[in-house]
Scaffold this active site. Structure first.
Site, PDB file in Angstrom:
ATOM      1  CG  ASP A   1     -14.640 -11.170  -9.295  1.00 48.49           C
ATOM      2  OD1 ASP A   1     -13.940 -10.234  -9.697  1.00 48.49           O
ATOM      3  OD2 ASP A   1     -15.846 -11.290  -9.578  1.00 48.49           O
TER       4      ASP A   1
ATOM      5  CG  ASP B   1     -18.924  -8.085 -14.853  1.00 47.06           C
ATOM      6  OD1 ASP B   1     -17.694  -8.287 -14.828  1.00 47.06           O
ATOM      7  OD2 ASP B   1     -19.651  -8.188 -13.837  1.00 47.06           O
TER       8      ASP B   1
ATOM      9  CG  ASP C   1     -19.927 -16.244 -11.349  1.00 42.80           C
ATOM     10  OD1 ASP C   1     -19.869 -15.306 -10.524  1.00 42.80           O
ATOM     11  OD2 ASP C   1     -19.238 -16.261 -12.388  1.00 42.80           O
ATOM     12  CG  ASP C   2     -20.583 -13.776  -5.905  1.00 44.59           C
ATOM     13  OD1 ASP C   2     -20.510 -14.387  -4.836  1.00 44.59           O
ATOM     14  OD2 ASP C   2     -20.331 -12.557  -6.019  1.00 44.59           O
TER      15      ASP C   2
ATOM     16  NE  ARG D   1     -14.427 -10.770 -17.509  1.00 43.28           N
ATOM     17  CZ  ARG D   1     -15.360 -10.425 -16.625  1.00 43.28           C
ATOM     18  NH1 ARG D   1     -15.896 -11.317 -15.833  1.00 43.28           N
ATOM     19  NH2 ARG D   1     -15.806  -9.184 -16.570  1.00 43.28           N
TER      20      ARG D   1
ATOM     21  CE  LYS E   1     -16.014 -14.885 -12.786  1.00 47.63           C
ATOM     22  NZ  LYS E   1     -17.298 -14.722 -13.481  1.00 47.63           N
TER      23      LYS E   1
HETATM   24  C1  GLA Z   1     -17.966  -9.716 -10.983  1.00 51.79           C
HETATM   25  C2  GLA Z   1     -17.487 -10.602 -12.131  1.00 51.79           C
HETATM   26  C3  GLA Z   1     -18.679 -11.304 -12.753  1.00 51.79           C
HETATM   27  C4  GLA Z   1     -19.402 -12.114 -11.697  1.00 51.79           C
HETATM   28  C5  GLA Z   1     -19.824 -11.220 -10.548  1.00 51.79           C
HETATM   29  C6  GLA Z   1     -20.405 -12.019  -9.394  1.00 51.79           C
HETATM   30  O1  GLA Z   1     -18.735  -8.650 -11.434  1.00 51.79           O
HETATM   31  O2  GLA Z   1     -16.792  -9.855 -13.088  1.00 51.79           O
HETATM   32  O3  GLA Z   1     -18.249 -12.135 -13.811  1.00 51.79           O
HETATM   33  O4  GLA Z   1     -18.575 -13.155 -11.252  1.00 51.79           O
HETATM   34  O5  GLA Z   1     -18.716 -10.482 -10.053  1.00 51.79           O
HETATM   35  O6  GLA Z   1     -20.766 -11.234  -8.305  1.00 51.79           O
END
Ligand code: GLA
Length: 405
Positions: free
Chosen positions: A155, A217, A77-78, A213, A153
């Site tokens: 965002d 979150d 992820d991030d 999504r 993914k």
């Molecule tokens: C957003 C996404 C999360 C995650 C964060 C990472 O909030 O919805 O799922 O990926 O960013 O910073």
């Protein structure tokens, strides 16, 4: 830009999102919910966002049978990139936390029959402030292809959501152009709902994304899981109606194995995510998970409901006070998966008396009902013949309902 738009339109007509992926909801691991943006590899080397984390989780996924049940994507992820692009404008992983580089990491996964997912953002910066893809869409698609990444993914922080109707399809176009199949995970509708307060065009979204999504979150709490279930129950814009092979709604990661849910609540989340044809992305420390939670994640009968080839998303048949009934048609003619949720959180199981008609099972000769988690045969019932269930507080009864000939 004009040229891209034109290519984009052509691409939409000729191919749609014809990448052959996500015929059933993808399964795997995604680090965000549990590991967040932990950068402290000095003091917390086991849990910081680093190649070690993903490799060690991948090892457990293989050794403990998760891969063989279908959990194949290991998703970063991030917080993986260096704070700046390289001299050629390309993204680069943080050199201290990913010293072997991303191509090495994808090879590690591929050698084990797994796939590697990565995270980026359509805006200037990611949600955690790392370099975003704005003005670099094609460069980043090419970089991910060179690294042999399998899932993106994408965002939407730090962007103008009004640009997304063009920007997400454009990124999909650049991904397609690389010739490498990428499972494309979009946050597009989440920003249309959350920021623009509009109902997304889910048909368009399904043409360009494999999963998307569409809500907040998830956090490690029952409140958060239940809010998401309620949102899916309302089904605003009928997003359940577009789910099917190639494209699924994504209510966010699994909390199973984490800190915030009771055993019954973990069964609720796993059972409901199976019902909702959701991606099953584990976000817990699989190196340390307790056996009873591992058994939830490895329940083959529940996974089979999630992976049913019809790919239908459950809808809420009704909600009466603290009881909810959900239905998911399965591929075998007339078979249904049924979930009955008891959201009551007081101290005693709910005793519920129902007949097949009341759970949406209309077949004239009646049905066979079998509970799914523990594979317990409940019985054969005529359409109006009643049976009584006991469902724990914040618990679930999940079953398959097979019509009798
Ligand atoms: C957003 C996404 C999360 C995650 C964060 C990472 O909030 O919805 O799922 O990926 O960013 O910073």
């Amino acid at each position: 830009m004009e040229m891209y738009l034109c290519l984009l339109l052509l691409c939409g007509v000729v191919h749609g999102l014809n990448n052959g992926l996500a015929r059933t909801p993808p399964m795997g691991f995604l680090s965000w919910e549990r590991f967040r943006c932990n950068l402290d590899c000095k003091n917390d080397p086991e849990n910081c966002v680093s190649e070690h984390l993903y490799k060690s989780i991948a090892d457990v996924i293989v050794a403990e049978g998760y891969r063989d049940l279908g959990y194949e994507y290991v998703n970063i992820d991030d917080c993986w990139p260096a704070k700046t692009r390289d001299a050629a404008g390309r993204l680069q992983p943080d050199p201290n936390r990913f010293p072997s580089g991303m191509h090495n990491l994808s090879q590690y996964m591929h050698a084990r029959g797994l796939k590697l997912g990565i995270y980026e953002d359509f805006g200037k910066r990611t949600c955690a402030g790392y370099p975003g893809s704005e003005f670099f869409l094609r460069t980043d698609a090419n970089t991910f292809a060179e690294w042999e990444i399998d899932l993106l993914k994408f965002d939407g922080c730090n962007s103008d959501p009004k640009d997304m109707d063009i920007g997400y399809p454009l990124m999909e176009f650049f991904l397609n152009q690389t010739g490498r199949p990428f499972l494309f995970s979009c946050s597009w509708p989440a920003y249309i709902v959350g920021t623009l307060k509009k109902v997304p065009n889910y048909t368009a979204i399904k043409e360009h994304c494999n999963i998307w999504r569409n809500y907040d979150d998830i956090q490690d709490s029952w409140d958060s899981a239940l809010k998401i279930i309620d949102y899916y129950g309302e089904n605003k814009g009928n997003f359940a109606g577009v789910a099917g092979p190639g494209g699924f709604n994504d209510p966010d990661e699994l909390l199973v194995g984490d800190f915030g849910l009771s055993y019954d609540q973990q069964k609720v989340q796993f059972g409901m995510w199976a019902m909702m044809a959701s991606p099953l992305f584990i976000s817990t420390d699989l190196r340390k998970i307790k056996p009873e939670f591992k058994a939830i994640l490895q329940n083959k009968r529940v996974i089979a409901i999630n992976q049913d080839p019809l790919g239908a998303q459950a809808t809420q048949l009704y909600k009466a006070s603290t009881i909810q009934v959900w239905l998911k048609p399965l591929a075998v003619n007339g078979t249904l998966a049924v979930a009955i949720l008891n959201t009551d959180n007081q101290g005693e199981p709910a005793k519920i008396t129902l007949n097949p008609k009341q759970i949406g099972a209309l077949s004239p000769n009646g049905v066979n009902i079998t509970e799914t988690f523990d594979n317990i045969y409940v019985g054969a019932f005529k359409p109006t013949e009643t049976f009584t269930l006991s469902i724990n507080p914040t618990g679930i009864f999940l079953a398959t309902v097979v019509p009798l000939a």
